[in-house]
Motif scaffolding. Structure first.
Motif, short mmCIF file in Angstrom:
data_model
loop_
_atom_site.label_atom_id
_atom_site.label_comp_id
_atom_site.label_asym_id
_atom_site.label_seq_id
_atom_site.Cartn_x
_atom_site.Cartn_y
_atom_site.Cartn_z
N HIS A 182 0.79 -1.24 0.00
CA HIS A 182 0.00 0.00 0.00
C HIS A 182 0.82 1.28 0.00
CE1 HIS A 182 -3.63 -2.36 0.33
NE2 HIS A 182 -3.03 -3.08 1.26
N VAL A 183 2.07 1.23 0.40
CA VAL A 183 2.90 2.45 0.34
C VAL A 183 3.79 2.41 -0.90
CG1 VAL A 183 4.63 3.87 1.50
CG2 VAL A 183 2.81 2.82 2.83
N VAL A 184 4.44 1.25 -1.14
CA VAL A 184 5.34 1.17 -2.29
C VAL A 184 4.59 0.76 -3.56
CG1 VAL A 184 7.49 0.12 -3.14
CG2 VAL A 184 7.28 0.73 -0.73
N ILE B 22 3.41 -2.52 -4.50
CA ILE B 22 3.70 -3.83 -5.10
C ILE B 22 2.57 -4.80 -4.74
CG2 ILE B 22 5.26 -5.81 -5.03
CD1 ILE B 22 7.54 -3.75 -4.73
N LYS B 23 1.83 -5.24 -5.74
CA LYS B 23 0.68 -6.11 -5.51
C LYS B 23 1.10 -7.48 -4.99
CE LYS B 23 -3.40 -4.42 -7.49
NZ LYS B 23 -3.40 -3.44 -6.39
N ASN B 24 0.41 -7.96 -3.98
CA ASN B 24 0.63 -9.30 -3.44
C ASN B 24 2.13 -9.59 -3.24
OD1 ASN B 24 -0.30 -11.77 -2.50
ND2 ASN B 24 -0.19 -12.74 -4.50
N PRO B 25 2.81 -8.78 -2.47
CA PRO B 25 4.28 -8.88 -2.37
C PRO B 25 4.74 -10.26 -1.89
CG PRO B 25 3.37 -7.48 -0.63
CD PRO B 25 2.27 -7.71 -1.61
N ARG B 26 5.81 -10.73 -2.51
CA ARG B 26 6.39 -12.03 -2.14
C ARG B 26 7.17 -11.86 -0.84
NH1 ARG B 26 10.43 -12.36 -6.33
NH2 ARG B 26 10.26 -10.12 -5.96
N VAL B 27 6.90 -12.72 0.13
CA VAL B 27 7.59 -12.66 1.42
C VAL B 27 8.57 -13.83 1.53
CG1 VAL B 27 7.31 -12.76 3.93
CG2 VAL B 27 5.57 -11.62 2.53
N GLY B 28 9.82 -13.54 1.84
CA GLY B 28 10.80 -14.60 2.03
C GLY B 28 11.49 -14.43 3.38
N ASN C 299 11.09 13.36 0.13
CA ASN C 299 10.40 12.08 -0.12
C ASN C 299 9.95 11.41 1.17
OD1 ASN C 299 10.44 12.10 -2.96
ND2 ASN C 299 12.58 11.49 -2.97
N ALA C 300 10.71 11.61 2.24
CA ALA C 300 10.30 11.03 3.53
C ALA C 300 9.05 11.74 4.05
CB ALA C 300 11.44 11.13 4.53
N LEU C 301 8.96 13.05 3.82
CA LEU C 301 7.75 13.79 4.22
C LEU C 301 6.54 13.28 3.42
CD1 LEU C 301 9.33 17.38 4.44
CD2 LEU C 301 8.60 15.95 6.37
N PHE C 302 6.72 13.05 2.12
CA PHE C 302 5.64 12.51 1.29
C PHE C 302 5.24 11.11 1.78
CE2 PHE C 302 7.02 15.02 -2.75
CZ PHE C 302 6.56 16.18 -2.18
N GLN C 303 6.26 10.35 2.21
CA GLN C 303 6.04 8.98 2.68
C GLN C 303 5.05 8.96 3.84
OE1 GLN C 303 9.84 7.61 3.97
NE2 GLN C 303 9.23 5.49 4.35
N VAL C 304 5.17 9.91 4.74
CA VAL C 304 4.24 9.98 5.86
C VAL C 304 2.82 10.23 5.33
CG1 VAL C 304 3.64 11.12 8.04
CG2 VAL C 304 6.04 10.80 7.43
N GLY C 305 2.75 11.05 4.27
CA GLY C 305 1.45 11.32 3.64
C GLY C 305 0.83 10.06 3.07
N THR C 306 1.60 9.30 2.34
CA THR C 306 1.07 8.06 1.76
C THR C 306 0.66 7.10 2.86
OG1 THR C 306 2.70 8.37 0.00
CG2 THR C 306 1.57 6.25 0.07
N LYS D 124 -3.97 4.51 5.12
CA LYS D 124 -4.46 4.00 6.40
C LYS D 124 -3.71 2.72 6.81
CE LYS D 124 -9.18 5.65 5.39
NZ LYS D 124 -9.03 6.96 6.03
N ILE D 125 -2.40 2.80 6.79
CA ILE D 125 -1.57 1.62 7.06
C ILE D 125 -1.81 1.09 8.48
CG2 ILE D 125 0.81 0.75 7.23
CD1 ILE D 125 -0.20 1.35 4.36
N ASN D 126 -1.85 1.97 9.44
CA ASN D 126 -2.05 1.47 10.80
C ASN D 126 -3.42 0.84 10.98
OD1 ASN D 126 0.50 1.93 11.64
ND2 ASN D 126 0.02 3.57 13.11
N GLU D 127 -4.43 1.38 10.32
CA GLU D 127 -5.75 0.76 10.37
C GLU D 127 -5.69 -0.64 9.74
OE1 GLU D 127 -5.08 3.80 9.74
OE2 GLU D 127 -6.57 5.16 10.58
N LYS D 128 -4.96 -0.74 8.64
CA LYS D 128 -4.84 -2.04 7.96
C LYS D 128 -4.09 -3.04 8.86
CE LYS D 128 -5.34 -0.87 3.10
NZ LYS D 128 -5.37 0.60 2.88
N ILE D 129 -3.05 -2.55 9.54
CA ILE D 129 -2.30 -3.44 10.45
C ILE D 129 -3.24 -3.95 11.54
CG2 ILE D 129 -0.50 -3.47 12.24
CD1 ILE D 129 1.21 -1.68 10.44
N LYS D 130 -4.03 -3.06 12.09
CA LYS D 130 -4.99 -3.48 13.12
C LYS D 130 -5.94 -4.54 12.60
CE LYS D 130 -5.25 0.71 15.90
NZ LYS D 130 -5.83 2.05 15.82
N GLN D 131 -6.41 -4.31 11.38
CA GLN D 131 -7.41 -5.19 10.78
C GLN D 131 -6.81 -6.56 10.45
OE1 GLN D 131 -9.13 -3.05 7.51
NE2 GLN D 131 -10.15 -4.87 6.69
N TYR D 132 -5.68 -6.57 9.73
CA TYR D 132 -5.11 -7.83 9.26
C TYR D 132 -4.40 -8.63 10.36
CZ TYR D 132 -5.96 -6.35 4.45
OH TYR D 132 -6.54 -5.96 3.29
#
Lengths: 335, 335
Positions: A170-172, A174-180, A311-318, A323-331
């Motif tokens: 959701h920030v970078v 990449i759809k369905n990111p591969r986890v290793g 870019n780091a300031l924009f990163q906080v915006g994205t 809603k990354i923290n909401e997604k973390i709570k949910q998932y």
């Protein structure tokens, strides 16, 4: 107009503080109307820097903090005792909800400690990992954890995998990111005690796309999008990547100017080599996020220039908009 | 004439087996009169290769072994069940004292297991580490341990430091080698549980030149001559170094042929870049020794060519002449 993102920028602690910090903020607010930056640090110094530029005044506010945490301070002590430092003042603002996140080029250890102690972990999160974006031959990977909390447990690593997946998707983007998981062989039975115990847990995890072990040899080739490992190993991988890249580039440059003929050749080939090596520059992705906290803490390089700051300031915006923290709570936490 | 060094060469298991193995042996015995090589593998194949060259016949002997351990075999099973394989036959010859050491490009895991199980650890040695020589910007470092025995104890790491010092001083020729421990910060209080416990033990060790922590960032710059770490981390560092070096060189090459002008420049600068990158080629030091065994086991790269084979054969000679195992007994075990 979309909702305003408010970001604290720690003006001090970096090699080019406060100059490059302030310029990064100026460029950021000129580009994005929905961004507001609190620049925290010694007011007079910051004013002098800001006076150099034209920018929308209503999007930047100076918050005075006279003290500074330096690279010589020990993290825990600095956070405890330097209450008037730009970093501590800034972290408190995130804690109190005055800002969505903080960007700092200062003392890494202090920022990691301060993030956890002052901003605080989200309920249910066992550890807050530092997750830098590392350039690869084919793109970028998220290396999680590279922080200061070593000797992790398997359940920590599972949360890293989940948080890292959400971030990469959701920030970078990449759809369905591969986890290793970092391992010393491709087979499931390989590895140290931690990896052997974690592997089946990741395999059983249904909200990530787990692809198995990643050997360090394949890491620079982008073997996985989210590369999970314990912080000691992650820190070693991150720093070895940085050190080796600069060492090899130094060697290539030496070779290029070793003879007059080579020097002529170098002049012709320089631009293209620069272009390809730019692919190894991850600053366009902002800094390394410390995930799982009640607000985003972003560590940028000590020698960060205005581009990385912006870019780091924009990163906080994205991070906020997605809603990354909401997604973390949910998932992760099923809330 | 000096005493004869007898070395077993495992002719099989490498990408270029037996061709490059045999040529390496031929070149080695042509250069050194005091070297005798047992080439172990399928007799007919080896004979065909040997027939291509002129060499002193009295210095090479074929030992027939019909079977082969491949990269698909699991180490423990392979060593147990493939009794007629070139690797197992060769390891037995070292065990029985028929040879001073063995050189193999075959299955790393099997060689590590076989070395410990068949050749056997020296009395008093807790673990036998794999200690490759890794190129740095300024020379080479010994990275110890990169083997298959992970989750080491502090006392294991102390022995690695001692054995590594002896090897670097007497085989590679670096006087009073600097010993460092891989860590995620320079201070003594940094690190994971293993490093924190090992650090003071290394500091108290009076037969090594301990210089403290080495950060991974400084490893490519030769921060220490002997770089001590637990095998999981060492393996990751070794493979990341290999992968990143090849990845970066690939990127530079791509850049060099991206445009017609760059291609002309590349032609002019190619030779010098090659020369400097040669400094990153550690094959002149032979292979990676497995230390602390009753005989030297040397792992060479799976894709080793004749030059690496030859140097690894010489390496066994130096190891013997410098009486490394006697020195290990004397310094470590006080015998």
């Amino acid at each position: 107009m979309s909702e305003l993102t408010k970001v604290v920028l720690d003006a001090m602690g970096g090699d080019h503080s406060p100059g490059e910090m302030v310029l990064g903020a100026v460029n950021a607010v000129k580009e994005k109307k929905d961004l507001f930056v609190y620049i925290v640090g010694p007011e007079e110094k910051i004013k002098l820097e800001l006076a150099k530029y034209e920018y929308p005044k209503e999007q930047i506010e100076i918050v005075h903090a006279q003290d500074e945490i330096t690279c010589h301070d020990t993290p825990v002590n600095a956070i405890r005792s330097k209450k008037e430092s730009s970093m501590v003042v800034g972290l408190h603002m995130v804690k109190e909800g005055k800002a969505d996140g903080i960007v700092s080029a200062g003392n890494s250890g202090a920022l990691l400690v301060g993030g956890q102690v002052l901003v605080g972990k989200m309920k249910g999160i066992e550890r807050a990992p530092l997750a830098p974006i590392v350039p690869t031959v084919n793109g970028v990977s998220l290396l999680i954890d590279c922080g200061a909390n070593v000797d992790a447990k398997p359940s920590n690593l599972v949360q890293f995998a989940q948080m890292g997946s959400i971030y990469m998707e959701h920030v970078v983007g990449i759809k369905n990111p591969r986890v290793g998981i970092v391992n010393i062989g491709a087979e499931e039975e390989k590895g140290n005690a931690l990896v052997k115990e974690t592997f089946p847990m990741l395999k059983a995890c249904d909200n990530i796309n787990f692809i198995g072990s990643v050997e360090a040899r394949d890491f620079p080739y982008g073997a996985a999008d989210v590369v999970v490992t314990e912080a000691f190993v992650g820190n070693v991988m991150l720093k070895l990547t940085e050190g080796l890249a600069s060492g090899l580039i130094k060697k290539v440059k030496e070779g290029m100017t070793a003879t007059p003929v080579a020097t002529i050749g170098a002049a012709l080939v320089k631009k293209q080599i620069k272009n390809t090596l730019k692919a190894f520059d991850a600053t366009e992705y902002g800094g390394a996020p410390l995930l799982g906290l009640n607000g985003l803490v972003v560590k940028i390089h000590g020698n960060a220039t205005n581009k990385e700051v912006k870019n780091a300031l924009f990163q906080v915006g994205t991070f906020k908009k997605q809603k990354i923290n909401e997604k973390i709570k949910q998932y992760l936490l099923g809330e």
